[in-house]
Design a protein around this motif. Structure first.
Motif, mmCIF file in Angstrom:
data_model
loop_
_atom_site.group_PDB
_atom_site.id
_atom_site.type_symbol
_atom_site.label_atom_id
_atom_site.label_comp_id
_atom_site.label_asym_id
_atom_site.label_seq_id
_atom_site.Cartn_x
_atom_site.Cartn_y
_atom_site.Cartn_z
ATOM 1 N N GLY A 165 0.785 -1.228 0.000
ATOM 2 C CA GLY A 165 0.000 0.000 0.000
ATOM 3 C C GLY A 165 0.813 1.273 0.000
ATOM 4 N N GLY A 166 2.120 1.189 -0.262
ATOM 5 C CA GLY A 166 2.977 2.358 -0.177
ATOM 6 C C GLY A 166 3.477 2.881 -1.506
ATOM 7 N N LYS A 167 4.341 3.907 -1.419
ATOM 8 C CA LYS A 167 5.003 4.479 -2.582
ATOM 9 C C LYS A 167 6.508 4.470 -2.329
ATOM 10 N N PRO A 168 7.311 4.023 -3.288
ATOM 11 C CA PRO A 168 8.771 3.971 -3.090
ATOM 12 C C PRO A 168 9.381 5.361 -3.100
ATOM 13 N N LYS A 169 10.411 5.564 -2.263
ATOM 14 C CA LYS A 169 11.055 6.875 -2.183
ATOM 15 C C LYS A 169 12.577 6.790 -2.354
ATOM 16 N N GLU A 170 13.278 6.173 -1.376
ATOM 17 C CA GLU A 170 14.735 6.063 -1.435
ATOM 18 C C GLU A 170 15.154 4.605 -1.583
ATOM 19 N N CYS A 171 16.397 4.396 -2.035
ATOM 20 C CA CYS A 171 16.886 3.021 -2.133
ATOM 21 C C CYS A 171 18.394 2.967 -1.913
ATOM 22 N N PHE A 172 18.866 1.783 -1.569
ATOM 23 C CA PHE A 172 20.286 1.511 -1.347
ATOM 24 C C PHE A 172 20.662 0.294 -2.190
ATOM 25 N N LEU A 173 21.764 0.394 -2.911
ATOM 26 C CA LEU A 173 22.168 -0.653 -3.850
ATOM 27 C C LEU A 173 23.429 -1.369 -3.383
ATOM 28 N N ASN A 174 23.365 -2.689 -3.277
ATOM 29 C CA ASN A 174 24.546 -3.525 -3.040
ATOM 30 C C ASN A 174 24.869 -4.228 -4.350
ATOM 31 N N TYR A 193 9.853 6.336 -10.994
ATOM 32 C CA TYR A 193 9.056 6.272 -9.769
ATOM 33 C C TYR A 193 9.403 7.390 -8.788
ATOM 34 N N GLY A 194 10.215 8.354 -9.215
ATOM 35 C CA GLY A 194 10.599 9.450 -8.342
ATOM 36 C C GLY A 194 11.449 8.992 -7.174
ATOM 37 N N MET A 195 12.272 7.959 -7.406
ATOM 38 C CA MET A 195 13.092 7.392 -6.339
ATOM 39 C C MET A 195 14.506 7.972 -6.343
ATOM 40 N N VAL A 231 13.079 2.098 0.595
ATOM 41 C CA VAL A 231 12.289 2.715 1.662
ATOM 42 C C VAL A 231 11.123 3.446 0.996
ATOM 43 N N GLY A 232 9.917 3.212 1.520
ATOM 44 C CA GLY A 232 8.740 3.853 0.968
ATOM 45 C C GLY A 232 7.918 4.541 2.042
ATOM 46 N N THR A 233 6.923 5.296 1.609
ATOM 47 C CA THR A 233 5.997 5.935 2.543
ATOM 48 C C THR A 233 4.633 5.270 2.430
ATOM 49 N N VAL A 234 3.886 5.297 3.522
ATOM 50 C CA VAL A 234 2.581 4.657 3.535
ATOM 51 C C VAL A 234 1.706 5.312 4.593
ATOM 52 N N GLY A 235 0.392 5.315 4.361
ATOM 53 C CA GLY A 235 -0.546 5.767 5.373
ATOM 54 C C GLY A 235 -0.846 4.588 6.281
ATOM 55 N N LYS A 236 -1.808 3.781 5.884
ATOM 56 C CA LYS A 236 -2.117 2.542 6.582
ATOM 57 C C LYS A 236 -1.667 1.383 5.704
ATOM 58 N N PRO A 237 -0.684 0.582 6.142
ATOM 59 C CA PRO A 237 -0.162 -0.487 5.282
ATOM 60 C C PRO A 237 -1.168 -1.621 5.061
ATOM 61 N N TRP A 238 -1.086 -2.232 3.881
ATOM 62 C CA TRP A 238 -1.863 -3.436 3.600
ATOM 63 C C TRP A 238 -1.032 -4.632 4.053
ATOM 64 N N LEU A 239 -1.417 -5.256 5.129
ATOM 65 C CA LEU A 239 -0.688 -6.406 5.647
ATOM 66 C C LEU A 239 -1.379 -7.702 5.233
ATOM 67 N N ARG A 240 -0.608 -8.749 5.041
ATOM 68 C CA ARG A 240 -1.188 -10.044 4.675
ATOM 69 C C ARG A 240 -2.120 -10.575 5.759
ATOM 70 N N SER A 273 11.532 -9.246 -17.955
ATOM 71 C CA SER A 273 11.275 -7.863 -17.541
ATOM 72 C C SER A 273 9.871 -7.695 -16.967
ATOM 73 N N PRO A 274 9.580 -8.328 -15.838
ATOM 74 C CA PRO A 274 8.254 -8.139 -15.229
ATOM 75 C C PRO A 274 8.086 -6.693 -14.775
ATOM 76 N N ILE A 275 6.841 -6.217 -14.780
ATOM 77 C CA ILE A 275 6.557 -4.830 -14.420
ATOM 78 C C ILE A 275 5.587 -4.799 -13.238
ATOM 79 N N SER A 276 5.904 -3.989 -12.253
ATOM 80 C CA SER A 276 5.029 -3.874 -11.083
ATOM 81 C C SER A 276 3.699 -3.232 -11.485
ATOM 82 N N ARG A 277 2.673 -3.479 -10.687
ATOM 83 C CA ARG A 277 1.348 -2.917 -10.952
ATOM 84 C C ARG A 277 1.178 -1.599 -10.181
ATOM 85 N N TYR A 278 2.126 -0.699 -10.385
ATOM 86 C CA TYR A 278 2.156 0.565 -9.649
ATOM 87 C C TYR A 278 0.874 1.379 -9.844
ATOM 88 N N MET A 279 0.485 1.614 -11.092
ATOM 89 C CA MET A 279 -0.690 2.443 -11.358
ATOM 90 C C MET A 279 -1.967 1.773 -10.845
#
Length: 302
Positions: A67-76, A103-105, A125-134, A177-183
């Motif tokens: 339920g979130g939006k991606p913001k920052e990332c760290f690459l190994n 994605y504005g990351m 790291v992403g931002t979220v209001g109320k997360p969708w948990l399993r 090349s799978p694509i996330s269902r962002y929209m």
């Protein structure tokens, strides 16, 4: 050991997490995912830009499925003699920046090291209001899946067989090349979503994880599942059910949703009911037992 046993051993007496993302209160999500040469890809199949895109997409998919939006990332970046070559690094980096910009990351840091085989890991790291948990599913919820199932497995087997048949081109593309269902995930915020995850290990395994986390029984109607027609014709039910790396969203909602969101089909395929936690596939009104679970990382798993 089974993957689940390894994870439980790592956490000791603490219950292991049920979600791909960790919710860091009050409004942060953190996830990490890897692509390992020989396990997730082969250089002869995937060029550097393809790997850069896939690394971003599989991680973004985890964030949006919570339920979130991606913001920052760290690459190994573990670079082999092949992937440490200047041309490979430049090509990978160019596509990585392009994918992150989409994605504005922001790439905020990471680690680079030499390795015998290429190892790619991204932490997002992403931002979220109320997360969708399993664990949020409630008896009576409808089970939905986006898009179609089976193409990734068809693409993998076509690559493995070195098939040149053009009819498998889109399936190969889907696997590489799978694509996330962002929209689509953005559109889902208009509705009540009790639980959500993305399909990365196939519907058999991931459906089981969703049911166990929500502590209820998922009943899935085989006739309703949106199998890709060519994949179903070529592979049959079981391989399509076990098709991984689809990045389709699998979610539970008490509402009747539209059959399409953001141009992507949304199909109601079952329901969550009270009962022993797990998945029950139904075909022509009778229980259907798949003969395979899909890809398993460790040979000891059955």
């Amino acid at each position: 050991m089974k993957e689940s046993e390894i994870i439980r051993t790592l956490f000791g007496t603490t219950p292991p997490p049920e979600d791909d993302c960790y919710f860091l209160a009050p409004d942060r999500l953190v996830t990490t995912d890897s692509l390992s040469e020989g396990t997730h890809f082969l250089h002869e199949w995937s060029k550097a830009p393809v790997l850069a895109r896939k690394l971003v997409e599989v991680n973004v998919s985890d964030i949006i499925a919570s339920g979130g939006k991606p913001k920052e990332c760290f690459l190994n970046l573990g670079l082999s003699p092949l992937s440490s070559q200047k041309e490979w690094v430049r090509s990978f980096s160019k596509e990585l920046r392009k994918s992150l910009d989409q994605y504005g990351m922001k790439l905020a840091g990471g680690d680079t090291f030499s390795a015998s085989k290429t190892q790619l890991t991204l932490t997002v790291v992403g931002t979220v209001g109320k997360p969708w948990l399993r664990s949020g599913g409630k008896p009576g919820d409808y089970l939905y899946v986006t898009g179609s199932l089976g193409q990734s497995q068809l693409g993998f087997l076509s690559l493995k067989k070195k098939s040149k048949d053009k009819k498998f081109k889109s399936a190969i593309e889907r696997h590489l090349s799978p694509i996330s269902r962002y929209m689509t995930s953005l559109s889902l915020h208009k509705f009540k979503i009790h639980a959500c995850m993305d399909i990365t290990d196939g519907l058999i395994q991931d459906g089981e994880r969703l049911a166990l986390a929500s502590r209820a029984r998922l009943k899935i109607q085989m006739e309703s599942l949106p199998f890709d027609p060519l994949a179903l014709e070529t592979l049959g039910f079981d391989l399509c059910l076990g098709s991984g790396e689809e990045l389709e969203l699998l979610f539970l909602s008490p509402e009747i949703l539209p059959t399409e969101l953001a141009g992507v089909p949304v199909t109601m395929v079952g329901r969550l009911e009270k009962g022993k936690p797990g998945v029950q596939f139904l075909k022509n009104g009778k229980t259907y037992l798949p003969k395979t679970k899909g890809f398993l990382h460790f040979s000891e798993e059955t």
